[in-house]
Write an enzyme that holds these catalytic residues in place. Structure first.
Site, PDB file in Angstrom:
ATOM      1  N   GLU A 152      49.688   3.318 -29.845  1.00 29.56           N
ATOM      2  CA  GLU A 152      48.842   3.424 -28.659  1.00 29.56           C
ATOM      3  C   GLU A 152      49.684   3.278 -27.378  1.00 29.56           C
ATOM      4  O   GLU A 152      49.508   4.038 -26.419  1.00 29.56           O
ATOM      5  CB  GLU A 152      47.720   2.379 -28.728  1.00 29.56           C
ATOM      6  CG  GLU A 152      46.796   2.321 -27.534  1.00 29.56           C
ATOM      7  CD  GLU A 152      46.191   3.655 -27.149  1.00 29.56           C
ATOM      8  OE1 GLU A 152      46.212   4.605 -27.939  1.00 29.56           O
ATOM      9  OE2 GLU A 152      45.714   3.752 -26.003  1.00 29.56           O
TER      10      GLU A 152
ATOM     11  N   CYS B 233      37.019  21.539 -19.271  1.00 28.20           N
ATOM     12  CA  CYS B 233      36.121  22.261 -18.386  1.00 28.20           C
ATOM     13  C   CYS B 233      34.848  21.450 -18.119  1.00 28.20           C
ATOM     14  O   CYS B 233      34.242  20.911 -19.035  1.00 28.20           O
ATOM     15  CB  CYS B 233      35.697  23.629 -18.910  1.00 28.20           C
ATOM     16  SG  CYS B 233      37.070  24.748 -19.147  1.00 28.20           S
TER      17      CYS B 233
ATOM     18  N   HIS C 264      66.290   3.834 -40.858  1.00 30.91           N
ATOM     19  CA  HIS C 264      66.311   4.922 -41.833  1.00 30.91           C
ATOM     20  C   HIS C 264      66.470   6.277 -41.141  1.00 30.91           C
ATOM     21  O   HIS C 264      66.031   7.299 -41.677  1.00 30.91           O
ATOM     22  CB  HIS C 264      65.053   4.868 -42.699  1.00 30.91           C
ATOM     23  CG  HIS C 264      64.979   3.597 -43.489  1.00 30.91           C
ATOM     24  ND1 HIS C 264      65.800   3.339 -44.560  1.00 30.91           N
ATOM     25  CD2 HIS C 264      64.231   2.481 -43.314  1.00 30.91           C
ATOM     26  CE1 HIS C 264      65.538   2.126 -45.033  1.00 30.91           C
ATOM     27  NE2 HIS C 264      64.592   1.574 -44.287  1.00 30.91           N
TER      28      HIS C 264
ATOM     29  N   LYS D 198      50.065   6.271 -24.490  1.00 35.43           N
ATOM     30  CA  LYS D 198      49.658   5.972 -23.117  1.00 35.43           C
ATOM     31  C   LYS D 198      50.804   6.264 -22.155  1.00 35.43           C
ATOM     32  O   LYS D 198      50.632   6.891 -21.124  1.00 35.43           O
ATOM     33  CB  LYS D 198      49.247   4.501 -23.039  1.00 35.43           C
ATOM     34  CG  LYS D 198      48.202   4.179 -22.059  1.00 35.43           C
ATOM     35  CD  LYS D 198      46.795   4.244 -22.610  1.00 35.43           C
ATOM     36  CE  LYS D 198      46.477   5.539 -23.327  1.00 35.43           C
ATOM     37  NZ  LYS D 198      45.221   5.522 -23.994  1.00 35.43           N
TER      38      LYS D 198
ATOM     39  N   ASN E  49      32.120  26.427 -20.935  1.00 40.91           N
ATOM     40  CA  ASN E  49      32.995  25.372 -21.441  1.00 40.91           C
ATOM     41  C   ASN E  49      33.052  25.574 -22.955  1.00 40.91           C
ATOM     42  O   ASN E  49      32.037  25.523 -23.626  1.00 40.91           O
ATOM     43  CB  ASN E  49      32.400  24.002 -21.091  1.00 40.91           C
ATOM     44  CG  ASN E  49      33.032  22.843 -21.860  1.00 40.91           C
ATOM     45  OD1 ASN E  49      32.392  21.847 -22.107  1.00 40.91           O
ATOM     46  ND2 ASN E  49      34.285  22.971 -22.233  1.00 40.91           N
ATOM     47  N   GLY E  50      34.263  25.819 -23.462  1.00 40.86           N
ATOM     48  CA  GLY E  50      34.412  26.031 -24.904  1.00 40.86           C
ATOM     49  C   GLY E  50      35.399  27.147 -25.173  1.00 40.86           C
ATOM     50  O   GLY E  50      36.173  27.532 -24.292  1.00 40.86           O
TER      51      GLY E  50
ATOM     52  N   LYS F  81      40.085  15.320 -20.218  1.00 41.15           N
ATOM     53  CA  LYS F  81      39.330  14.379 -21.052  1.00 41.15           C
ATOM     54  C   LYS F  81      38.281  15.148 -21.852  1.00 41.15           C
ATOM     55  O   LYS F  81      37.885  16.239 -21.465  1.00 41.15           O
ATOM     56  CB  LYS F  81      38.641  13.359 -20.140  1.00 41.15           C
ATOM     57  CG  LYS F  81      38.411  12.040 -20.839  1.00 41.15           C
ATOM     58  CD  LYS F  81      38.237  10.923 -19.863  1.00 41.15           C
ATOM     59  CE  LYS F  81      37.994   9.624 -20.589  1.00 41.15           C
ATOM     60  NZ  LYS F  81      39.240   9.025 -21.089  1.00 41.15           N
TER      61      LYS F  81
ATOM     62  N   GLU G  79      51.703  10.197 -21.992  1.00 34.88           N
ATOM     63  CA  GLU G  79      50.740  11.124 -21.389  1.00 34.88           C
ATOM     64  C   GLU G  79      50.681  11.022 -19.871  1.00 34.88           C
ATOM     65  O   GLU G  79      50.413  12.011 -19.206  1.00 34.88           O
ATOM     66  CB  GLU G  79      49.346  10.977 -22.005  1.00 34.88           C
ATOM     67  CG  GLU G  79      48.578   9.725 -21.642  1.00 34.88           C
ATOM     68  CD  GLU G  79      47.154   9.731 -22.218  1.00 34.88           C
ATOM     69  OE1 GLU G  79      46.722   8.698 -22.704  1.00 34.88           O
ATOM     70  OE2 GLU G  79      46.485  10.783 -22.160  1.00 34.88           O
TER      71      GLU G  79
ATOM     72  N   TRP H  98      39.866  23.838 -17.440  1.00 26.85           N
ATOM     73  CA  TRP H  98      41.058  23.484 -18.200  1.00 26.85           C
ATOM     74  C   TRP H  98      41.389  24.740 -18.987  1.00 26.85           C
ATOM     75  O   TRP H  98      40.662  25.132 -19.893  1.00 26.85           O
ATOM     76  CB  TRP H  98      40.769  22.318 -19.142  1.00 26.85           C
ATOM     77  CG  TRP H  98      41.958  21.824 -19.885  1.00 26.85           C
ATOM     78  CD1 TRP H  98      42.950  21.033 -19.408  1.00 26.85           C
ATOM     79  CD2 TRP H  98      42.280  22.068 -21.264  1.00 26.85           C
ATOM     80  NE1 TRP H  98      43.882  20.774 -20.389  1.00 26.85           N
ATOM     81  CE2 TRP H  98      43.491  21.391 -21.541  1.00 26.85           C
ATOM     82  CE3 TRP H  98      41.676  22.791 -22.297  1.00 26.85           C
ATOM     83  CZ2 TRP H  98      44.112  21.420 -22.792  1.00 26.85           C
ATOM     84  CZ3 TRP H  98      42.280  22.817 -23.542  1.00 26.85           C
ATOM     85  CH2 TRP H  98      43.481  22.132 -23.773  1.00 26.85           C
TER      86      TRP H  98
ATOM     87  N   ARG I 143      37.595  16.592 -16.433  1.00 32.01           N
ATOM     88  CA  ARG I 143      37.486  17.466 -17.612  1.00 32.01           C
ATOM     89  C   ARG I 143      38.402  18.683 -17.529  1.00 32.01           C
ATOM     90  O   ARG I 143      38.498  19.465 -18.468  1.00 32.01           O
ATOM     91  CB  ARG I 143      36.036  17.929 -17.776  1.00 32.01           C
ATOM     92  CG  ARG I 143      35.053  16.803 -17.942  1.00 32.01           C
ATOM     93  CD  ARG I 143      33.647  17.338 -18.043  1.00 32.01           C
ATOM     94  NE  ARG I 143      33.483  18.131 -19.245  1.00 32.01           N
ATOM     95  CZ  ARG I 143      33.145  17.642 -20.427  1.00 32.01           C
ATOM     96  NH1 ARG I 143      32.922  16.362 -20.562  1.00 32.01           N
ATOM     97  NH2 ARG I 143      33.021  18.419 -21.471  1.00 32.01           N
TER      98      ARG I 143
HETATM   99  C1  F6R Z   1      44.597   9.191 -24.727  1.00 36.75           C
HETATM  100  C2  F6R Z   1      43.244   9.717 -24.892  1.00 36.75           C
HETATM  101  C3  F6R Z   1      43.001  10.691 -25.980  1.00 36.75           C
HETATM  102  C4  F6R Z   1      41.596  10.491 -26.587  1.00 36.75           C
HETATM  103  C5  F6R Z   1      41.308  11.596 -27.604  1.00 36.75           C
HETATM  104  C6  F6R Z   1      39.990  11.378 -28.307  1.00 36.75           C
HETATM  105  O1  F6R Z   1      44.647   8.252 -23.702  1.00 36.75           O
HETATM  106  O2  F6R Z   1      42.351   9.403 -24.159  1.00 36.75           O
HETATM  107  O3  F6R Z   1      43.987  10.622 -26.960  1.00 36.75           O
HETATM  108  O4  F6R Z   1      41.546   9.236 -27.190  1.00 36.75           O
HETATM  109  O5  F6R Z   1      41.310  12.826 -26.960  1.00 36.75           O
HETATM  110  O6  F6R Z   1      38.934  11.393 -27.400  1.00 36.75           O
HETATM  111  P1  F6R Z   1      37.528  10.810 -27.783  1.00 36.75           P
HETATM  112  O7  F6R Z   1      37.696   9.337 -27.939  1.00 36.75           O
HETATM  113  O8  F6R Z   1      36.637  11.169 -26.662  1.00 36.75           O
HETATM  114  O9  F6R Z   1      37.124  11.436 -29.088  1.00 36.75           O
END
Ligand code: F6R
Length: 606
Positions: A479, A2, A502, A483, A99-100, A601, A486, A75, A27
């Site tokens: 990682e 949000c 295994h 990537k 937001n929350g 994000k 997602e 969101w 967001r």
């Molecule tokens: C994946 C991604 C998330 C963030 C995670 C932590 O591409 O961006 O997995 O890494 O939500 O976010 P921050 O770094 O803001 O604590």
């Protein structure tokens, strides 16, 4: 998680709010809405879907002149994606955006039900509007203050009271809010990206303080009623940093920004051939007296921690564990004053990481955070902050924030290994030289763009996929996997290459591509054997090596040769390849790269 914004001033407020919401859309993008004062009433316009839907809807409305209003991009957490659940929510005198998550909203709702009052939406946020309205007898401060004693959970609110035109009140607990008084008016939002057009100077609204914005000024008051001067901060990037700048997507732009981000993070910290953290306020004795390190983060940030574990253990010979922040505090972790807890976070606002930090502090641990966003909660609450200088990261999938997190971990490891006498002068100087050269190697790797785009074509129709590697390459596989999944929605898993047999090898068929990272020479022969195991089951293999390595003809389907660096620096270049694979796979599948479904994000809720 949000995005919220409020504006009062001498501009067309709907335009300011809609522009701001476009910047904050990363967001959350389930729905969007605005509310504004007009002719002694508050008018609300909202719609499901993206901010562009809201912009269209607002454009079709003739009467929208206003100088004060609030806006929200959602969101969804409580209550599905529907018009009724869109913010802003109005109850009686009160219109608010949130937001929350209000954790006790159900109990509050039950209390209201006893007097026949019911919300129209399924959201926790409307309950907050009902509560503040119920407590409001003309004094906004009193109503908000009383509400904070009843509400449990995380919140950032912007609130309009119908009988106070032109004025916005705001408060936060856990969720972020930054504000600035610009020439054009007073503005408050979840993130600086919505403010930067108006001012580079801003402040973080302290938690449990009420901000009153009236266009001329912003008054910040404690809950006890005392006015205070918030600490001003300054950003060193401008509005162009938060725009796509000719790239098709933010993610691609941010991948391309990595050489600069790395340069900005590394170079200012090297003075006279030595790492100097004086400006970070990080003393040389951070590692004195500690006997172990715990690295905590979520998602990509936690994956940077996995690389950190390998580097710290190798160079500092201190036991390091890496913890998923959402698990950490519920697992009764063993913490004491001899433990250094390193939290890693791009946003500095991730609720689980913040909670892990708070728990660690309570237990008397030393805390150091690696954070990208200046003045964020994690940065403010840590004993030591090591800022990364990636600039704003807008794409939901983290790219440049990850590589600068790696560079920070490397610098911390190098400096303290040197201080503790674990590496000699020559090695130290050589490491620093190589770290600076990483910038060029990353740039060269970005130049493989077209080749990677082509190779990624063979992943477009995959349904399952594996990433395998050993040591640093296993950490990188984690990682690479997050990537890819997602943003491409392909199911993928990261496996330590030796672990496949295994159990997991039974899933490998000619329909399951394998991305094999083999950048570490000391385990190269072992990796080759593991790759042969998946080749024998018909898997298509994309092999990534650090420089030219002996590769038999039938070992892989595609081979990506990274510009040669010392093996311990290969994560920087390999990360770029993995980012580009994920990016192009998502593009080839016709998906929304920057705003993948169900995600947002900056995860400020648990
Ligand atoms: C994946 C991604 C998330 C963030 C995670 C932590 O591409 O961006 O997995 O890494 O939500 O976010 P921050 O770094 O803001 O604590």
């Amino acid at each position: 998680m949000c995005g919220i914004i409020g504006f009062s001033g001498n501009l067309d407020a709907t335009e300011v709010l809609l522009n701001g919401l476009s910047e904050l859309e990363y967001r959350g993008y389930d729905s969007a809405g605005i509310a504004f004062f007009q002719n002694e009433t508050i008018k609300t316009i909202k719609t499901t879907g993206k901010v562009s839907n809201l912009i269209e809807k607002v454009a079709s409305i003739a009467d929208k002149q206003t100088t004060c209003g609030i806006g929200h991009t959602r969101w969804a957490t409580h209550g599905g994606v529907s018009d009724t659940n869109c913010h802003p929510h109005t109850f009686g005198n009160v219109t608010l955006i949130h937001n929350g998550i209000i954790e006790n909203y159900h109990e509050i709702e039950k209390e209201f039900a006893k007097s026949g009052k019911h919300p129209v939406s399924q959201t926790d946020s409307e309950i907050a509007a009902m509560l503040i309205n119920d407590l409001y007898e003309g004094d906004a401060y009193e109503a908000i203050k009383k509400a904070t004693t009843i509400l449990d959970g995380a919140y950032a609110f912007c609130i309009l009271f119908k009988d106070q035109p032109g004025v916005i009140y705001a408060i936060r607990n856990g969720s972020p809010l930054v504000a600035c008084q610009a020439e054009q008016g007073s503005i408050i939002a979840s993130d600086m990206v919505a403010l930067i057009k108006y001012s580079k100077d801003y402040f973080v609204l302290p938690e449990h303080h009420i901000a009153k914005l009236d266009g001329q000024s912003i008054e910040v008051t404690t809950l006890e009623g005392n006015q205070m001067e918030p600490k001003m901060l300054h950003v060193d990037w401008d509005i162009t940093s938060a725009k796509k700048g000719g790239f098709a997507h933010f993610m691609l732009k941010e991948i391309h920004e990595q050489p600069t981000a790395l340069h900005n993070t590394i170079v200012p910290r090297i003075k006279n051939g030595k790492l100097d953290f004086k400006e970070d306020g990080i003393d040389d004795d951070v590692f004195t007296g500690i006997n172990r390190v715990i690295i905590v983060g979520c998602g990509t940030a936690m994956h940077a921690g996995l690389i950190g574990k390998v580097m710290f253990e190798k160079l500092l010979r201190i036991p390091v564990t890496v913890e998923i922040a959402s698990e950490f505090r519920y697992n009764n972790p063993i913490l004491d004053k001899n433990t250094l807890v390193i939290t890693i976070s791009q946003s500095g606002e991730t609720a689980d990481t913040l909670a892990a930090l708070r728990l660690s502090k309570e237990a008397g641990c030393k805390t150091l955070s690696i954070v990208n966003v200046k003045g964020s909660s994690i940065a403010r609450e840590s004993d030591y902050v090591f800022y990364t200088h990636a600039g704003p990261e807008i794409a939901v999938a983290s790219t440049k924030a990850y590589t600068v997190q790696l560079s920070s971990i490397y610098m911390i490891a190098f400096k303290f290994a040197h201080i503790r006498g674990m590496i000699d002068e020559e090695t130290y100087a050589s490491y620093l030289k190589q770290l600076q050269e990483v910038t060029t190697a990353v740039e060269t790797t970005i130049g493989y763009d077209k080749k990677i785009e082509e190779i990624s074509n063979c992943l477009t129709s995959a349904e399952d996929l594996f990433f395998i590697g050993r040591g640093l390459d296993y950490a990188l596989s984690c990682e690479g996997s997050i990537k890819l999944k997602e943003i491409s929605y392909i199911h993928s898993e990261a496996y330590a290459a030796g672990e496949l047999k295994h159990g997991t090898l039974s899933l490998v068929t000619d329909q399951v591509p394998v991305i094999a990272l083999a950048t570490q020479e000391h385990v190269y022969a072992k990796m080759i054997s593991n790759i042969r195991e998946v080749r024998a089951r018909g898997a298509m293999v994309i092999l990534i090596t650090n420089g030219e390595m002996p590769v038999d003809d039938d070992l892989c389907t595609h081979h990506i040769i990274l510009p040669k660096t010392d093996d311990q620096f290969a994560p920087f270049t390999a990360a770029v390849v993995l980012q580009l694979i994920a990016y192009y796979t998502s593009v080839h599948r016709g998906l929304n790269v920057d705003q993948p479904r169900n995600l947002a994000k900056s995860v400020t809720v648990e």
